[in-house]
Design a protein around this motif. Structure first.
Motif, mmCIF file in Angstrom:
data_model
loop_
_atom_site.group_PDB
_atom_site.id
_atom_site.type_symbol
_atom_site.label_atom_id
_atom_site.label_comp_id
_atom_site.label_asym_id
_atom_site.label_seq_id
_atom_site.Cartn_x
_atom_site.Cartn_y
_atom_site.Cartn_z
ATOM 1 N N ASP A 99 0.675 -1.217 -0.021
ATOM 2 C CA ASP A 99 -0.080 -0.072 0.104
ATOM 3 C C ASP A 99 0.985 1.189 -0.032
ATOM 4 O OD1 ASP A 99 -2.245 -1.691 0.144
ATOM 5 O OD2 ASP A 99 -2.378 -1.417 2.101
ATOM 6 N N SER A 100 1.989 1.073 0.611
ATOM 7 C CA SER A 100 3.241 2.322 0.379
ATOM 8 C C SER A 100 3.385 2.945 -0.774
ATOM 9 C CB SER A 100 4.141 1.965 1.333
ATOM 10 O OG SER A 100 5.238 3.229 1.397
ATOM 11 N N PHE A 101 3.683 1.973 -1.692
ATOM 12 C CA PHE A 101 3.992 2.253 -3.024
ATOM 13 C C PHE A 101 2.563 2.689 -3.847
ATOM 14 C CE2 PHE A 101 4.451 1.278 -7.633
ATOM 15 C CZ PHE A 101 5.410 1.689 -8.041
ATOM 16 N N THR A 102 1.560 1.934 -3.395
ATOM 17 C CA THR A 102 0.358 2.150 -4.415
ATOM 18 C C THR A 102 -0.336 3.730 -4.047
ATOM 19 O OG1 THR A 102 -0.220 -0.293 -3.975
ATOM 20 C CG2 THR A 102 -2.120 1.171 -4.676
ATOM 21 N N ASN A 103 -0.451 4.117 -2.772
ATOM 22 C CA ASN A 103 -1.025 4.963 -2.317
ATOM 23 C C ASN A 103 -0.302 6.293 -3.146
ATOM 24 O OD1 ASN A 103 -2.927 3.948 -0.930
ATOM 25 N ND2 ASN A 103 -1.705 3.848 1.000
ATOM 26 N N SER A 104 1.039 6.367 -2.845
ATOM 27 C CA SER A 104 1.693 7.506 -3.439
ATOM 28 C C SER A 104 1.549 7.614 -5.097
ATOM 29 C CB SER A 104 3.237 7.337 -2.903
ATOM 30 O OG SER A 104 3.599 6.036 -3.237
ATOM 31 N N SER A 105 1.773 6.317 -5.512
ATOM 32 C CA SER A 105 1.757 6.542 -7.042
ATOM 33 C C SER A 105 0.311 6.719 -7.710
ATOM 34 C CB SER A 105 1.874 5.029 -7.401
ATOM 35 O OG SER A 105 3.340 4.419 -7.231
ATOM 36 N N ALA A 106 -0.772 6.516 -6.883
ATOM 37 C CA ALA A 106 -2.291 7.014 -7.099
ATOM 38 C C ALA A 106 -2.423 8.351 -7.044
ATOM 39 C CB ALA A 106 -3.103 6.249 -6.394
ATOM 40 N N LEU A 107 -1.737 8.966 -6.122
ATOM 41 C CA LEU A 107 -1.633 10.456 -5.540
ATOM 42 C C LEU A 107 -0.981 11.240 -6.803
ATOM 43 C CD1 LEU A 107 -3.124 12.338 -3.573
ATOM 44 C CD2 LEU A 107 -0.881 12.379 -2.672
ATOM 45 N N LEU A 108 0.359 10.656 -7.092
ATOM 46 C CA LEU A 108 0.936 11.150 -8.218
ATOM 47 C C LEU A 108 0.286 11.296 -9.592
ATOM 48 C CD1 LEU A 108 3.567 12.761 -9.045
ATOM 49 C CD2 LEU A 108 4.752 10.178 -9.254
ATOM 50 N N PHE A 109 -0.484 9.948 -9.745
ATOM 51 C CA PHE A 109 -1.069 9.942 -11.031
ATOM 52 C C PHE A 109 -2.217 11.114 -11.041
ATOM 53 C CE2 PHE A 109 -4.601 8.423 -13.810
ATOM 54 C CZ PHE A 109 -3.930 8.045 -14.821
ATOM 55 N N LEU A 110 -3.074 11.345 -10.060
ATOM 56 C CA LEU A 110 -3.990 12.070 -9.879
ATOM 57 C C LEU A 110 -3.480 13.840 -10.065
ATOM 58 C CD1 LEU A 110 -6.952 13.012 -9.230
ATOM 59 C CD2 LEU A 110 -6.376 12.867 -6.860
ATOM 60 N N SER A 111 -2.182 13.924 -9.426
ATOM 61 C CA SER A 111 -1.829 15.396 -9.578
ATOM 62 C C SER A 111 -1.558 15.495 -11.087
ATOM 63 C CB SER A 111 -0.711 15.408 -8.746
ATOM 64 O OG SER A 111 -0.860 15.165 -7.492
#
Length: 916
Positions: free
Chosen positions: A494-506
Motif C-alpha cells: 500500500d505504501s507504493f500504491t497510495n503514493s503512485s495513485a496520488l501522483l497520477f491524480l496530480s
C-alpha cells in the motif's frame, strides 16, 4: 478576538466537568425510562425484603451500556446478596466487559446482608468491533439461575441493591492537573508585559531581549496544552460533552500560544539584525549583492528565515517542501514507535519482499522456505494484535537487533502476498538486499525495508503536491493523516500504491486544469509509466486510470489523438494487470484459497457473474450504512491490526480541517465544473465497487448477503477524488501562505503528537516477549488416522507446570477436528490431552495444568506428539522463544498458514522460557 475566544474556552471548562459517579438504584435498574431501555436490560422489577432493603433480581444476563469509553481504569461497585438466601445456587457472579471476562463476585452464602464488591477494569482493552458504536461500553453480570419454588416462573440470578460505575480515577489525570489551564492567563499576562517592555525599549539595552522571554512563556503555554491533549488522549472519550470541549479548547489555546510564541520573538530588533546578517551572508556566498535593507519589513507578523538552502519562510509557505520536512519527521517516528509486523499483513509483505531478493518473482506455489531466525523475531511479538493488554519492552526490542540472520536454517511458510506483482516491493526489496549483503539482523531488515518505502513514497508525494495546480494544502494534510503515514512507513504494498495513485491524480489535474501546462509526448509516456506502476502494484485501483478523461480534448490536440492517447494509457494499466495474471497463472486465486477466512473465491466469482444484480443489491443494506465508519478508519481511527484506537475527536478534527481546506483552497482562474465532478463521482464509485468486490471474493462466504471485512485503508487511493467534490471558487480564505503553513504545522504537531502517544502506550510496557537464539526444528507432514507426527525440543525450565494452547483470530472457525496432544520423555508418556480444534479460536489462551508438575526438566529432550482420528494435512511444528510471562508453560500456537480447510495446523510449538 482570538484572545477573547480563548478566554471563553477557559471560562467554560469548570462547567463541563464530567460526573464521576454513575449510580443506579433498584428503581432505575428495574424500571428504566424510555430513553434508558436500550442501556439497561436484564433486571426484574424492584422488591423490598423484610429488613426494608430495596433490591432487584437479575436475569441470567443483566447488561448496562454506556455511551463512553476510557483508556484508564474504571471501577465497578455493586452491592450483592448471595442467591442461596432465597434457595439459589452458591455460584460466583461473572463480570463481562464488552463480552470479555474481567472478574467475578462471590457473595458469602452465610451472610444474609447485602455485601459490597468492587472491580477495576480498563474498557479500552476490551473494545467493541464497531468503532463508531454509539454505546461502546457494555458491562454484563452473568449469574447462574434458578427457578423459585413459590410458583414464580422467572429465572433468577442474583440480588442487586445498588450499582455504581466510578470514573474518578480515570478523570483524575486531568482533574488533578487543571492548573495546566488556569496557569494560561498568568502566562499570557506575563508574556504581554514582557512584549510591552521589549517594544518600549526596542532600541537597545537588556530589555530589548524581553521579546524572547515573552516567546518562551508562550512556548510554555503551548507545552501545557500539548500535555493536556496527551492526557486527554490517554483518558479517552470519558464523556461525550466534556471530552470534545476540553480537546477543542486545548487545541485552540495551543494554536493561540504557539502562534504568539513565534510572532513575539521576531519583533525584536536584535532578531531583525541577526536575520539581516544571515541573509546577507547567504547572498554573499551565492555571489549576489547584499540586501540594502532588512527583508523583515512587518515586525507584527511572523518572518522566519534561515540562511540555509532556502528561507524558512519558503519552507513554511511551500506545501511540497513542508511535506518533505513533516513527512520524513513523523514518518520516521511512526516507523520507530510501531513495532515490527504491527501493520496489517506486514509479515506477508516482508516475506514477499525477502523472496524477491532471492530472485523469486513468480512461483507456482505459495509455500516457500524462509529463515527460521526471521520468524523467531516475528513470533516474539505475534500475539500483540488483538491483545491491548500485552506489550513489548524497549530492551526486548533492542535485543532483537543482535540476533543473526541464519539463512540456511529455514522453515516452510505460506506467502499469500505472492499474488502481488513485484513492482511495489522494489524499494523495500532493494534495502533488504543491501542489508543481507552486510549481514543485517532480521529485525534490522524489517526497518530497512520500512524506511526505504518511506523515503521512496515521500518523494512521490512530494512531486504530487508540487505538480498539482490545486489542493496543495489538501494533499499535504491528507498525506500526513495517521493511516496514510502508518501505511507509508510500512512494508505493505500500500505504501507504493497510495503514493503512485496520488501522483497520477496530480498529473491528471495539472493537464486538465492548468492552461499553462502543455500535453506533450513526454507527458503521455509519464502517464503510461504510472499506469503500469498502478497496474503492477494493486490491480484493484486500475480503475483510477479513467481519470485520464478529465483532460479536455483541446489540451491533447484533436479527437483522434485524444482517444489514441487514452487507449494507450488504459491498455498500459489494464494490460499490465492481464499480463501479470497470465504470468502468475492463477497464483492470486490460489493464494486467496489459502486464506483461513476465504471459503471459496472461485465459487464466489462464479456467483457474482451469475447474479450481478443481486450482488449490487447488497450495497444499500451493508456497505452504505458503514460508509462513515470506513472514512473514519481511512483517516486513522484504528491503527495497527485495528486494535490501536486513536482518539475519535482527533480524527474528526482532521476530517473537518480537510473539508475546510478543500472548500477554501482554490485558484480564481481554475474551475472544476459539474461535468468534471460527475466524472469524479463515477470513477470514485467504480473504484469503490472494485475494492468491495475484491474483498467480497477474498473473504466472504459464497452468496453472503453482507459486505463486511472491509477496512478503511483500502479507500485511501480513492479518497482524494471525494475531496475534489468540495472544490469551489466562492468560499475564500484571505490568509497568507506563511500563516496557512504555520497553522498546519501546529495542528500537525498536536494531532500527530497525540497519535504517537496513543501508539506508544498501546505497544510498549512491562509485559515483554524476549527473543532468544535457540536451536529450532521444523517438520511439515500429514497427520494420518492412527499415525501421528512427533517433534522434539529441549526444555529450558526446571519445572514444567502447564500446557498453554493458543490460536489466531481466524483459526478453528467452523472446524470440528479433534486431536490428541501427547508429551513424551524417551518412550514414556508424561501427558495426554484430547481436545477439539473448535476450542481454540479468537486469540484465547487455553491453559491446561499438568496432572503433576514435571520436575528437573531443564536440559531434557522432550517430545511433542500429535495424533488425529482424521486426516489433517499441513501440520507445521517449530520452536520459538517467549517470555517470563509464560514461564513454566509449554506453548502450542495454532496458526493456519498452510491450508485454510484442513482443521489442525500447529505452526509454533515451544521455546526457551527464561526470566527477563
Amino acid at each position: 478576538m482570538a484572545i477573547l475566544i480563548g478566554f471563553c474556552c477557559l471560562v467554560s471548562l469548570p462547567f463541563v466537568q464530567p460526573k464521576t459517579q454513575l449510580s443506579y438504584s433498584p428503581q432505575q435498574l428495574g424500571q428504566p425510562t424510555e430513553d434508558e431501555k436500550d442501556k439497561i436490560t436484564g433486571f426484574f422489577q424492584p422488591q423490598v425484603d423484610a429488613a426494608g432493603n430495596t433490591y432487584v433480581w437479575t436475569a441470567p444476563r443483566a447488561t448496562l451500556r454506556f455511551p463512553f469509553e476510557s483508556s484508564r481504569p474504571l471501577v465497578l461497585k455493586v452491592e450483592l446478596r448471595s442467591a442461596t438466601t432465597a434457595g439459589g445456587p452458591n455460584k460466583p457472579v461473572v463480570v463481562l466487559v464488552n463480552g470479555l471476562h474481567v472478574g467475578e463476585f462471590q457473595p458469602d452464602p452465610t451472610n444474609p446482608d447485602f455485601q459490597q464488591f468492587s472491580l477495576k477494569f480498563v474498557p479500552i482493552a476490551v473494545k467493541t468491533d464497531l468503532p463508531s458504536d454509539p454505546l461502546p461500553l457494555s458491562v454484563e453480570l452473568i449469574s447462574p439461575t434458578f427457578a423459585p419454588s413459590n410458583g414464580d416462573i422467572r429465572q433468577l440470578g442474583t440480588m442487586v441493591k445498588s450499582l455504581t460505575l466510578d470514573r474518578e480515577e480515570a478523570w483524575s489525570a486531568i482533574g488533578k492537573r487543571m492548573w495546566l489551564f488556569w496557569s494560561l492567563p498568568l502566562l499570557g499576562l506575563m508574556a504581554l508585559g514582557l512584549f510591552w517592555l521589549g517594544r518600549r525599549f526596542r532600541f537597545g539595552g537588556p530589555l530589548a531581549w524581553a521579546n524572547y522571554g515573552a516567546s518562551l512563556l508562550c512556548l510554555v503555554g503551548l507545552g501545557f496544552m500539548v500535555a493536556a491533549i496527551a492526557l486527554l488522549s490517554s483518558i479517552g472519550v470519558i464523556d461525550r460533552l466534556t471530552f470534545p470541549l476540553f480537546l477543542i479548547s486545548s487545541l485552540y489555546l495551543g494554536l493561540l500560544f504557539g502562534l504568539a510564541a513565534f510572532t513575539l520573538a521576531w519583533t525584536s530588533p536584535v532578531t531583525q539584525r541577526v536575520y539581516a546578517q544571515l541573509v546577507n551572508a547567504w547572498q554573499t556566498y551565492q555571489g549576489r549583492p547584499k540586501a540594502s535593507h532588512s527583508p523583515l519589513v512587518t515586525p507584527t507578523y511572523l518572518r522566519l528565515t534561515f540562511a540555509t538552502f532556502c528561507s524558512y519562510k519558503k519552507i513554511i509557505s511551500t506545501p511540497e517542501k513542508l511535506f518533505l520536512v513533516l513527512g520524513l519527521f513523523f514518518g520516521i517516528l511512526f516507523g520507530i514507535f510501531t513495532p515490527p509486523y504491527q501493520v496489517p499483513d506486514e509479515i506477508s509483505h516482508m516475506t514477499r519482499a525477502y523472496k524477491i531478493t532471492d530472485g523469486l518473482i513468480i512461483s507456482k506455489t505459495i509455500i516457500t522456505d524462509m529463515p527460521t531466525s526471521l520468524y523467531l523475531n516475528v513470533c516474539s511479538i505475534s500475539s500483540l494484535p488483538g491483545r491491548p493488554n500485552l506489550k513489548v519492552s524497549v530492551p526486548c526490542l533492542l535485543a532483537m537487533f543482535g540476533a543473526p540472520l541464519k539463512e540456511k536454517e529455514t522453515l516452510p511458510t505460506s506467502m499469500v502476498a505472492l499474488s502481488y506483482p513485484p513492482v511495489s516491493y522494489l524499494p523495500a526489496a532493494s534495502a533488504i538486499a543491501v542489508g543481507r549483503a552486510f549481514g543485517a539482523s532480521p529485525i534490522l531488515l524489517t526497518y530497512l525495508g520500512r524506511f526505504a518505502n518511506l523515503f521512496f513514497s515521500t518523494l512521490l508525494i512530494y512531486f504530487a503536491i508540487k505538480i498539482t495546480p490545486i489542493f496543495k494544502w489538501v494533499f499535504l494534510l491528507f498525506a500526513l493523516s495517521p493511516m496514510m503515514l502508518h501505511e507509508t512507513v510500512s512494508l505493505s504494498a500500500d505504501s507504493f500504491t497510495n503514493s503512485s495513485a496520488l501522483l497520477f491524480l496530480s498529473l491528471i489535474l495539472s493537464y486538465a486544469l492548468d492552461e499553462r501546462k502543455k500535453f506533450t509526448f513526454k507527458s503521455l509516456l509519464l502517464l503510461i509509466l504510472l499506469a503500469i506502476a498502478i497496474g503492477l502494484s494493486k490491480q484493484t485501483y486500475v480503475t483510477l486510470l479513467f481519470l485520464y478523461f478529465l483532460i479536455p480534448v483541446k489540451k491533447i490536440g484533436g479527437l483522434v489523438k485524444y482517444w489514441l492517447s487514452g487507449v494507450l494509457v488504459l491498455l498500459s494499466g489494464f494490460g499490465s494487470v492481464a499480463l501479470w495474471s497470465f504470468l502468475s497463472s492463477g497464483i492470486a486465486l490460489t493464494a486467496l484459497e489459502a486464506l483461513p477466512s476465504s471459503p471459496s473465491p472461485s465459487q464466489q466469482i462464479r456467483f457474482i457473474l451469475s447474479d450481478p444484480i443481486g450482488f449490487l443489491q447488497r450495497f444499500p443494506y451493508s456497505f452504505i450504512p458503514m460508509l462513515t465508519n470506513y472514512l473514519d478508519a481511512a483517516i486513522g481511527f484504528r491503527l495497527g491490526w485495528l486494535d490501536t484506537a486513536i482518539n475519535g475527536f482527533l480524527i474528526f478534527s482532521i476530517e473537518v480541517y480537510l473539508i475546510f481546506l478543500a472548500l477554501t483552497d482554490h485558484k480564481a482562474e481554475i474551475k472544476i465544473g459539474l461535468l468534471h465532478k460527475l466524472k469524479l463521482i463515477a470513477i470514485f464509485g467504480l473504484t469503490v465497487l472494485g475494492i468491495v468486490t475484491s474483498a467480497y471474493v477474498a473473504w466472504m462466504g459464497v452468496g453472503s448477503k453482507a459486505l463486511t471485512t472491509l477496512q478503511g485503508r483500502y479507500f485511501l487511493p480513492a479518497l482524494p477524488l471525494l475531496l475534489l467534490l468540495f472544490y469551489n471558487r466562492k468560499v475564500r480564505l484571505n490568509l497568507s501562505l506563511v500563516k496557512q503553513g504555520l497553522f498546519l504545522i501546529i495542528f500537525t504537531l498536536l494531532v500527530l503528537g497525540a497519535t504517537l502517544y496513543s501508539i506508544s502506550t498501546r505497544y510498549f510496557g512491562d509485559l515483554s516477549y524476549i527473543p532468544l537464539d535457540v536451536s529450532s526444528g521444523t517438520l511439515t507432514n500429514e497427520v494420518l488416522p492412527n499415525k501421528g507426527i512427533t517433534q522434539s525440543f529441549i526444555c529450558r525450565v526446571d519445572t514444567l507446570r502447564d500446557i498453554a494452547l493458543m490460536s489466531g483470530p481466524e483459526e478453528g472457525r467452523g472446524s470440528n477436528a479433534e486431536f490428541d496432544l501427547i508429551l513424551q520423555y524417551d518412550q514414556t508418556e508424561l501427558f495426554h490431552y484430547k481436545m477439539a480444534l473448535s476450542e481454540l479460536r479468537n486469540n484465547k489462551l487455553l491453559t491446561v495444568a499438568l496432572p503433576k508438575p514435571l520436575e528437573k526438566c531443564n536440559g531434557r529432550t522432550l517430545y511433542l506428539r500429535i495424533e488425529s482420528q482424521s486426516t489433517t494435512k499441513g501440520t507445521n511444528l517449530r520452536f520459538w522463544s517467549y517470555s517470563k510471562y509464560y514461564e513454566g508453560k509449554l506453548l502450542v500456537h495454532n496458526q493456519d498458514q498452510v491450508n485454510r480447510n484442513l482443521g489442525l495446523v500447529l505452526n509454533s510449538v515451544t521455546y526457551d522460557m527464561v526470566k527477563a
